[in-house]
Design a protein around this motif. Sequence first.
Motif, short mmCIF file in Angstrom:
data_model
loop_
_atom_site.label_atom_id
_atom_site.label_comp_id
_atom_site.label_asym_id
_atom_site.label_seq_id
_atom_site.Cartn_x
_atom_site.Cartn_y
_atom_site.Cartn_z
N UNK A 1 0.46 -1.53 -0.06
CA UNK A 1 -0.08 0.09 -0.17
C UNK A 1 0.68 1.46 0.07
N UNK A 2 2.20 1.06 -0.52
CA UNK A 2 2.69 1.88 0.08
C UNK A 2 3.23 2.75 -1.89
N UNK A 3 2.91 3.66 -2.48
CA UNK A 3 3.79 4.11 -3.56
C UNK A 3 5.21 4.26 -3.29
N UNK A 4 5.86 3.48 -4.93
CA UNK A 4 6.99 4.05 -4.78
C UNK A 4 7.02 4.90 -4.86
N UNK A 5 8.51 6.30 -4.06
CA UNK A 5 9.21 7.70 -4.67
C UNK A 5 9.98 7.40 -4.68
N UNK A 6 10.52 8.94 -5.71
CA UNK A 6 11.76 9.21 -5.72
C UNK A 6 12.57 8.64 -4.82
N UNK A 7 13.81 7.74 -5.12
CA UNK A 7 14.98 8.23 -4.31
C UNK A 7 15.15 7.94 -3.06
N UNK A 8 13.58 6.85 -2.97
CA UNK A 8 13.30 5.83 -1.53
C UNK A 8 14.16 5.37 -1.02
N UNK A 9 14.65 4.98 -0.31
CA UNK A 9 15.66 3.93 -0.24
C UNK A 9 14.32 2.75 1.53
N UNK A 10 14.65 1.46 0.59
CA UNK A 10 13.99 0.23 0.68
C UNK A 10 15.09 -0.83 1.48
N UNK A 11 14.32 -1.22 2.54
CA UNK A 11 15.18 -2.30 3.48
C UNK A 11 14.02 -3.49 3.42
N UNK A 12 13.61 -4.43 1.95
CA UNK A 12 12.39 -5.01 2.94
C UNK A 12 12.59 -6.70 3.47
N UNK A 13 14.32 -7.01 4.42
CA UNK A 13 14.93 -7.23 5.57
C UNK A 13 15.65 -7.41 6.48
N UNK A 14 15.69 -7.52 7.11
CA UNK A 14 16.86 -7.26 8.14
C UNK A 14 16.38 -7.60 9.69
N UNK A 15 16.90 -7.53 10.42
CA UNK A 15 16.96 -8.34 12.09
C UNK A 15 15.74 -7.95 12.30
N UNK A 16 15.76 -6.57 12.70
CA UNK A 16 14.05 -6.05 12.72
C UNK A 16 12.11 -6.68 11.81
N UNK A 17 12.80 -6.60 10.30
CA UNK A 17 11.70 -7.15 9.23
C UNK A 17 11.28 -9.10 9.69
N UNK A 18 13.28 -9.29 9.85
CA UNK A 18 12.98 -10.91 10.48
C UNK A 18 12.04 -11.29 11.17
N UNK A 19 12.41 -10.39 12.42
CA UNK A 19 11.76 -10.51 13.86
C UNK A 19 10.00 -10.95 13.70
N UNK A 20 9.89 -9.56 12.77
CA UNK A 20 8.83 -8.99 12.74
C UNK A 20 7.43 -10.58 12.04
N UNK A 21 7.65 -10.30 10.63
CA UNK A 21 8.00 -11.59 9.98
C UNK A 21 7.17 -13.00 11.20
N UNK A 22 8.42 -13.51 11.92
CA UNK A 22 8.36 -14.71 12.48
C UNK A 22 7.30 -14.40 13.43
N UNK A 23 7.26 -13.81 13.88
CA UNK A 23 6.42 -13.50 15.76
C UNK A 23 5.30 -12.89 14.93
N UNK A 24 4.36 -12.39 13.73
CA UNK A 24 3.41 -12.14 13.31
C UNK A 24 2.66 -13.63 12.18
N UNK A 25 3.24 -14.25 12.10
CA UNK A 25 2.78 -15.48 11.38
C UNK A 25 2.73 -16.23 12.66
#
Lengths: 355, 499, 551
Positions: free
Chosen positions: A64-88
């Motif tokens: 739901x987030x539109x791509x924006x010029x110059x945006x810096x996106x991280x799709x995997x790091x410790x925080x995201x990994x913990x989030x995914x595992x806990x959410x699931x």
Amino acid sequence: MTKTLNINGSTFEFVDGESLLEVAQRNGIGIPTLCHDPRLKAVGACRTCLVEVEGQRRLTPACATLAAEGAKVTTDNARIARHRQLLLSMYLADHPIGQKNRGDDELLEMAERFAATPLGALRSARPGRSENVNPYIKFDAERCILCARCVRYCEEVEGVQAITLAGRGSLTTISTADARGLLDSSCELCGGCVDVCPTGAMSQRAGWPLLKSDTKKVRTTCNYCGVGCQMDLVVDPDANDGRGHIVRVDSPGPGTTTNDGNLCVKGRFGTGFVDHPDRLTVPLIRGEDGELHEATWEQALDRVVKGFAAVQEAHGKDALGFVSSSRCTVEENYLVQKLARAVYGTNNVHQCAAT
Amino acid sequence: MSREESQIPELIRHLGGLRTGVARAISEQTGVAEAQIYGVGSFFHLLNAPDVKLRVCQGLSCRLAGSENVLESIGGNGVLASPCSCLALCDQPPAVLNDRTLSTWNDGEVVALDEAALGGAVSESRSDMAIDLAGEPDFSNRALNRALELGPQAVLDVLEASGLQGRGGAGFPAHLKWRAVRDQAETERFVVLNADEGEPGTFKDRAVLARRPDRVVEGLTIAARVIGANDVTIYYRGAFESLMDKDFEYRGVRFHLHSGHGAYICGEETALLEALEGGRGMPRLKPPFPTTKGLWSKPTLVHNVETIACLPEIIMRGGEWFRGLGRSEPGSKLYSISGHVQKPGTYELPLGVTLDELVEEAGGYVGTLKAFSPGGASSGFLPASERTRPLDAKSLAEVGSMLGSAGVVVLNETVKMPWAALHQLRFFAEESCGQCAPCRIGTRLLAEQLTQHLSSGAPLDAVDDVAWEMGEGSICGLGQTAALPLTSAMKYFPEEFSR
Amino acid sequence: MAGLVTTFGAGAMTNSIGEIRDVDCLFVIGSNTTEAHPVIGMEMKRAARRGATLIVADPRKIWLSTIADRHLELTPGTDIWLLNAMAHVIIAEGLTDDAFIAANTENFEAVVATVAAYTPEQAAVVTGVSADDIRWAARTYATTEKAAIFYTLGITEHSHGTDNVCALANLVLMTGHLGKPSAGLNPLRGQNNVQGANDAGASPIYFPGYQRVDDFGALARYEASWGVTLDPKPGLNLNEMMKEMGRKLRGLFVMGEDIVLSEPNVGHLEKGLNGVDFLVIQDIFPNETTRFAHVVLPATSFAEKEGTFTNSERRVQRVRKAVEPPGQARADWSILLDLAGKAGANWTLESPAEVYAEMVKDTVRFAGISHERIDREGGLQWPCPTPDHPGTRTLHEGGVLRGKGLFTAIEYRPSSELPCDDYPFVLSTGRTLYHYNSATQTRREEGLDSKQPEAFVQIHPRDARELDVRSGDEVAVSTRRGEVRLKALVTRQVKPGRIWMPFHFKEARANLLTNDVGDSVTGTAEYKVCAAQVVKVGEGTSKFPGAYAVE
């Protein structure tokens, strides 16, 4: 001017209106999703696709987030990994499938992928629909993860709004008005809800859950109206003494064929006729007694050739007519007209729906 | 969604609530899909249980006053009563909602409260007050006239100088919101008043609506004229109906009054907008923020009642004056206080007073202070040792709590913290909209785990993980903070959680 | 079909299904799309949700009309008045695309002269659609860049069906809404392979690829290919064959159709069938026509054979065998090959892929298409002249295929049968979502049948009151040709004076009632308009609430 953004350190181009998820998927960067469907408006409700965008404190849904010029996106790091595992793990706690056949369940597959195990165990609070009397679609409230793909499909694609999110909080469920059966609703039984459901909460009464390994899929074209929907016949090859049996019809993935993953009630559920006991299985010839009698193919075809010859002999070649069929294949129509013209010398050939 | 759909909740109400067949009848009348109508009706407690006449508040302050006994004695005799979430009457517990009339339980009777009673106990009039709940209502429109003289830019400057921040809980600088709306290219804009007060422990907006409606109407009119809106919508809590008028027009601004139907989450501004449009009150993703896409996707200024009520005096006496009213942060502040204090009520004090000062205004403690909740259920608990901490946004954030709506609940030595935490958790589980899994499942998991801990000593081993994920993964503030009552209680009162 | 071939040079959707979602003005006429073509209906809903203007012209309230910007509820059979009046407005208000007309069309003047008399006010009297709505529809259609027309049998199943198509084509040509993505004229094919059967030459006037049998170049080509002498005289069309049954026509081969249920005025047809010397039916189920057959050949369903279907958007797609046929049933193509062999032909074809390859050899339009290529790339849209051609998404992009789009001046002719004192109602017939044609397949599917188990006729409440009829009562519907009994469904979906019934039910055969007068060009029968009477014969309740009813 092309616009670019950065995902996980690499630069990618995008066009205005594309979501982070779309850009990532286009470039082979995997982001898990449960409520996403390219045909539906993004709602960011399942929370599995959360990613980090530099400058934003909170994780943000890639869908739901539109791509924006110059945006810096991280799709995997410790925080995201913990989030995914806990959410699931939390989803699993509320997904008490127990001894049920696990079937094709995207949540369970995803949980395995991210090594998530149930974080406690809740008894599902979601009410089911006991009066859901209909021949095709089953709703198992316990399996439901409330991604609302079914509800949104029913509203945004099929446009009949037969089902809704009902209730609130952990009592939220998928329901018709007054929790009536689907037959007493605006439902047109297109089965799109079944098709979009990631967990099998919405399932076909027949043919589910049957494991992929027990069946084969045959891509073909629907034989009803002129839209030409592509569909996958899921066949149990061992049924009917090895003749095979169509256990259900799946739609191809959205965006892959003309029908964009959609089917109607006839396409999805209208294949029962194939195995119907009324099928003609033996050639029949009308005898002297006025009744039709079983015959061999040899006898029947000889009788046809003789019969046509007799008509033409007695009344001329144009006394013969050929009604071809818009239900049959292109090749068969070609053969009928060729038979009429090249073998029987007449242009009296027409298909049944020549409009 | 069409504007016609915004009438659906009212239509359901007029047909007696969501009984079988009502959705179909409304569908036939309006052409809106019956499933959609059912989905909306089933979301709101005041619509989805048509046979329940009496609702007994189970908020913390009411529980301290024995509301569970009220529920037992009130039921039966053909009257269907049910428990409900905080009714914003924490100062006069135990609270009972009789249909939509806010009442209290007095000597075994349900007693309806009139406007004066709903005003509750308040601070005496002083000159260093922006709202002055005890003051005489003033319909002279002096502030409005002055604002019109000043013109929008000057008003915005005054507002900026005042340092006024949203009083609903998020604390966003007001002038930034106003400028964001004013700067939109879209010229159709709306002002929405969030009067859906429901944060447990909070009842200040009720007091303002009962005592100073003049301030609210004048403030809204000023806001509308400054940002260029012709329509103001007031979304008020269903229980506040007796305080509300019908739609009206005032100084060229149309006021639309819209009753809520029982959903705490609709106090969240985007959920409120959803509800106003006739939908299920589920929060929207932000961005876009309401200032760019709010009501009917138009730029919308959403403000809490108290924020709006500050405006007339800010205009009359200037931004600097208002800023000076605060001690550690700008302005005077309405604090709701209830629980173990002598005189629960709504007190207007300099922003940044301590608990001890606040309680002094409220007549003193009952018993010995053990813990308190400084800003509604979402703020969790603080121990007595924090009694001298300034009750402002910054100081409370430093200890992982928040000022929130400044609904202060005081607990004395008789209260067991696990019990208190469980009640807050159950509240959040009950009021979660159900849209996102971290909140929907997390609130329930925590309540479940604490219940088992209390009954059988089961370990609370999942709390940290669940709370972390609720904070990271939830869509809106409800889920993001809902674990705080438990985690804060465990942090400050660990001995009560280990058997 | 013939109308489009004549005016544009190709009889098919000019756009693709995937373009529908981007159309900004949809003019849907004579098509109950959500029931007859549900998945195309979804694309239309999607466009409408996005904000496209939706204009529905249909005598009945249908699902799409409930979300339409305006519903033009015209009197059945008055399409020419509506369309000519729209043309009148477009010309009178200067909304024509003159550059397109000059560069790409011919005979515009004739249309200008003809439609001058079709004023919106006069049209309102005949069609029942207000002059304001006609003007609005004309302006909206003409002034929207991405404007596309969609039609089905509501346009073609009339004695003047070809006229209707030509009148639509006139609108397209004068506004230049052709040869562009999401702008064009789109017949939606009623059956899975109507397009493919036409393409393959199952027609009394065309060889495969729309090459006329009386075109000597084409004739010579096929004589050479097939090694036989061919007759250049066009044959009888279906409508003529049905009328000549048992008279000129004495032997008949029917593949995959239940003519007794599907063809109009079946009372007459059944008499004719009794006079036929020799009738062969090749089908998958016994049907109403097998009662007359001398030989019945058991054939296969789509799931039991290989081949291709060509859909409405000209896309050739594969049909693949998933299960074995039951008993001794055999694939139609293999039966046909055997028949030809037994009759002395020396064809060397052994598979559908080879048959397809032979077909495209003599037809440039399909020459680049093969089974092997479809298996590799997915369905291909013709024209696709070479193996490296990607197929054609939008027709006429490089100019109208015919060379010049042909305007045709059309004058209104009334339907051949109009209501009278004895038969005061206008009866139209059609399809519902849950059944398909003669329903040999769908009524053998439990779920579809449970949603709609019995025949019904829709009657307006006002008429129902006068007839003392309630929903569920049994009524007799009669025309000059026959009578059927079925359940009444009282609904505002039809206007007063009009009744509607589906043709799926053999116990209430709509085609005992329908008029077999055929279109002068295609022979397509007038299923959509005939005069009828309704009489109540019994009280009762219906087993189901009926088709989607808009109250």
